[in-house]
Design a protein around this motif. Structure first.
Motif, short mmCIF file in Angstrom:
data_model
loop_
_atom_site.label_atom_id
_atom_site.label_comp_id
_atom_site.label_asym_id
_atom_site.label_seq_id
_atom_site.Cartn_x
_atom_site.Cartn_y
_atom_site.Cartn_z
N SER A 1 20.43 30.96 -18.76
CA SER A 1 20.21 30.47 -17.66
C SER A 1 21.28 29.61 -16.57
CB SER A 1 18.80 29.25 -16.99
OG SER A 1 18.75 28.84 -16.15
N LEU A 2 21.76 29.46 -17.63
CA LEU A 2 23.26 28.87 -17.21
C LEU A 2 24.53 30.24 -17.14
CD1 LEU A 2 24.01 25.80 -19.28
CD2 LEU A 2 23.54 25.77 -17.12
N GLN A 3 24.16 31.24 -17.27
CA GLN A 3 25.13 31.69 -17.30
C GLN A 3 24.31 33.09 -15.94
OE1 GLN A 3 24.25 34.37 -20.89
NE2 GLN A 3 26.03 32.64 -22.35
N GLN A 4 23.04 33.46 -15.78
CA GLN A 4 23.06 34.06 -14.42
C GLN A 4 23.01 32.90 -13.24
OE1 GLN A 4 18.75 35.23 -15.46
NE2 GLN A 4 19.09 36.39 -16.69
N ASP A 5 22.99 31.79 -12.99
CA ASP A 5 23.54 30.54 -12.61
C ASP A 5 24.74 31.24 -12.08
OD1 ASP A 5 21.25 30.04 -12.91
OD2 ASP A 5 20.98 28.14 -13.52
N GLN A 6 25.45 31.16 -12.79
CA GLN A 6 26.85 31.34 -12.23
C GLN A 6 26.95 32.44 -11.87
OE1 GLN A 6 30.77 30.56 -15.52
NE2 GLN A 6 30.11 28.59 -14.27
N LEU A 7 26.98 34.06 -12.00
CA LEU A 7 26.69 34.94 -11.79
C LEU A 7 25.97 35.20 -10.97
CD1 LEU A 7 28.07 37.67 -12.79
CD2 LEU A 7 24.97 38.59 -13.65
N ASN A 8 25.12 34.80 -10.75
CA ASN A 8 24.34 34.81 -9.17
C ASN A 8 24.89 34.19 -8.22
OD1 ASN A 8 22.19 36.31 -10.72
ND2 ASN A 8 20.95 34.75 -10.68
N GLY A 9 25.42 32.99 -8.30
CA GLY A 9 25.86 32.40 -7.84
C GLY A 9 27.54 33.32 -6.75
N ASN A 10 28.25 33.64 -7.91
CA ASN A 10 29.39 34.03 -7.13
C ASN A 10 28.72 35.72 -6.87
OD1 ASN A 10 31.27 31.97 -8.47
ND2 ASN A 10 31.36 33.16 -10.28
N LEU A 11 28.21 36.20 -7.03
CA LEU A 11 27.68 37.67 -6.77
C LEU A 11 27.21 37.75 -5.26
CD1 LEU A 11 25.84 39.48 -9.67
CD2 LEU A 11 28.54 40.01 -8.68
N LEU B 1 21.01 41.30 -4.85
CA LEU B 1 20.49 41.64 -5.65
C LEU B 1 20.65 40.16 -6.98
CD1 LEU B 1 18.31 43.75 -7.18
CD2 LEU B 1 20.41 44.95 -8.81
N GLN B 2 19.91 39.84 -7.08
CA GLN B 2 20.02 38.92 -8.36
C GLN B 2 19.38 39.46 -8.97
OE1 GLN B 2 21.67 34.90 -6.53
NE2 GLN B 2 22.82 36.80 -6.68
N ILE B 3 18.65 38.26 -10.46
CA ILE B 3 18.67 38.12 -11.39
C ILE B 3 18.25 36.85 -11.93
CG2 ILE B 3 20.37 38.09 -13.96
CD1 ILE B 3 18.95 40.75 -14.99
N ARG B 4 16.60 37.11 -12.48
CA ARG B 4 16.18 35.33 -13.39
C ARG B 4 15.18 35.74 -14.42
NH1 ARG B 4 11.71 32.90 -15.57
NH2 ARG B 4 12.30 30.69 -15.26
N GLY B 5 15.88 35.86 -15.85
CA GLY B 5 14.40 36.32 -16.69
C GLY B 5 15.35 37.86 -16.45
#
Length: 482
Positions: A167-177, A310-314
């Motif tokens: 979740s933490l990795q995705q949060d940071q990735l999503n925010g930057n993308l 485009l974002q991802i969550r799980g």
């Protein structure tokens, strides 16, 4: 956190308290101004002032539906389309007949044009969408209340669990993308792009040695996504014949073995990676949602949505075109579709956050249950004294903190996402500059400052890095004159 306009279940518990003595039609009080309330809150801003006629029919400008009720409004000549809560209302200006999802209906009063502005009957629109409408002529007030019953086909199923690390990795990735993805990080490195009009340069910053190394260059480099031993990114595609067409590349984190992933004609504008699959908008098919394996094989179309973000969550993909948000599973099952207004879409933890206009951050929980929306309205004297209208130009998130730049201000602000949000200055922006991107890398922020000529042409670009912990002076990484 305060609930927005037309979906507030709290009011469902005691609607009668809001209407103690409602007057019947034709009993307006002369001399009192017209007032409109949505779930007990007075609407104070209109593009054109609403009015009511001798029959107490209240007319509001068409823009009221998008500005205050967050509906999607489309107008072509005298044909009007309004979309909200999975309902599509179609009618023509000056006529009383309408259709909702193909079913015929009739307004009591037709819309009217006044001072070159189309005004629509508020009660008729509310009734078409199932919004409770009441008129109190004693105080010349229209009350709007949503009936509290979500559509059954926009109830989310129970999502697959996501570990805290993922979740933490995705949060940071999503925010930057969400901010073009010019920065990414692992536990060992930060990767960032030096942008210029002629050539982009990709750098790797070693967190242990504090050394910086150039590892790639190209006409364009963005959407940085670390995965395994590789760094994936979008880059220029020579000979594609389109300035907006990009190929998906991968490169070893030491700068070796740069290569194109898949075929050159599988072009993308956005992408994410999860569990050995790349999910992206395919340029060759009008940016429709696709997936393929890391080696470029197994190409498969997942949906007809035109992917702009485009974002991802799980195992959920959250895709947006220019008007609507769609939720798909990574297997291609469409879960939900809804309209959500805003500039920046970011998935953080269990929440989808949309922000941008009028100082609002709208949140939709990505959990089992209906897609109820919360809106955080930003109000701060520190900001309001500097700008006439609060417009969130850029935003990113770290845990429960939002870092944002308001158009026309001289700071990046930080703000806790609680019930009483108050932005406080975090870093000062150089004079005459404005912030174009805010990226998060571990406990650091990277932000891009641009300088323009004639209000739009970028003439200089600077990249800064600053720690999110403690009072540390920002470090300027480069300056590019363009």
């Amino acid at each position: 956190m305060k609930k927005i306009g037309v979906r507030v279940i709290a009011f469902f518990l005691s609607i009668a308290m809001l209407f103690p003595a409602l007057a019947s039609a034709g009993t307006s009080t002369p001399g009192l101004p017209l007032r409109i309330e949505i779930n007990g809150e007075k609407v104070t801003e209109f593009s054109k002032e609403p009015f009511f006629d001798e029959n107490d029919v209240v007319f509001v400008p068409l823009s009221f539906l998008s500005d205050s009720l967050h509906m999607r409004v489309e107008q072509s000549g005298n044909e009007i389309i309004i979309i909200y809560d999975r309902k599509k209302l179609e009618f023509k200006s000056g006529e009383t007949l309408y259709r909702v999802n193909g079913k015929a209906g009739q307004f009591k009063t037709a819309s009217v044009v006044k001072e070159e502005t189309l005004f629509i009957p508020l009660q008729g629109i509310c009734e078409a969408f199932g919004i409770t409408y009441k008129w109190d002529g004693l105080v010349n007030t229209s009350y709007l209340i949503w009936n509290g019953e979500p559509d059954p086909d926009v109830i989310l199923p129970i999502p697959a669990p996501v570990s805290s690390d993922v979740s933490l990795q995705q949060d940071q990735l999503n925010g930057n993308l969400a901010d073009f993805g010019h920065v990414a990080s692992t536990d060992k490195y930060h990767f960032y792009v030096k942008q210029s009009i002629k050539q982009d340069v990709l750098y790797r910053y070693d967190l242990k040695t504090k050394q910086t190394k150039q590892i790639a260059s190209g006409e364009s480099i963005y959407n940085l996504v670390p995965y395994g031993e590789w760094l994936y990114f979008l880059g220029d595609n020579p000979g594609s014949g389109s300035h907006d067409a990009f190929s998906l590349y991968k490169i070893k984190m030491d700068g070796t073995k740069k290569s194109i992933v898949g075929k050159k004609n599988d072009l993308a504008r956005v992408f994410v990676i999860d569990k050995g699959w790349i999910y992206f908008g395919n340029w060759q098919d009008q940016q429709r949602l696709y997936k393929m394996k890391l080696d470029g094989s197994g190409l498969k179309k997942l949906g007809d949505v035109e992917v702009g973000r485009l974002q991802i969550r799980g195992d959920w993909l959250i895709a947006a075109d220019w008007n609507d948000v769609y939720i798909y599973t990574t297997a291609g099952q469409k879960i939900a579709e809804f309209y959500l207004r805003g500039r920046n879409m970011t998935v953080i933890g269990d929440n989808l956050r949309m922000s941008g206009f009028s100082g609002e951050i709208t949140t939709i929980p990505l959990k089992a249950g209906s897609l109820l929306q919360d809106t955080l309205k930003i109000k701060s004297a520190d900001v309001l004294t500097q700008v006439n209208e609060i417009d969130i130009e850029v935003i990113n998130y770290k845990n429960n903190i939002a870092y944002m730049y308001f158009r026309g201000t001289s700071h990046i602000y930080k703000m806790a996402l609680d019930d009483e949000p108050k932005p406080v200055p975090f870093v000062t922006i150089p004079k005459s500059g404005s912030v174009q991107e805010i990226q998060i890398a571990g406990n650091y922020m990277y932000y891009t400052v641009i300088y323009t000529k004639d209000g739009h042409r970028i003439i200089k670009r600077e990249l800064y890095r600053v720690s999110l912990v403690g009072q540390v002076k920002p470090e300027k990484l480069y300056t590019v004159n363009q």
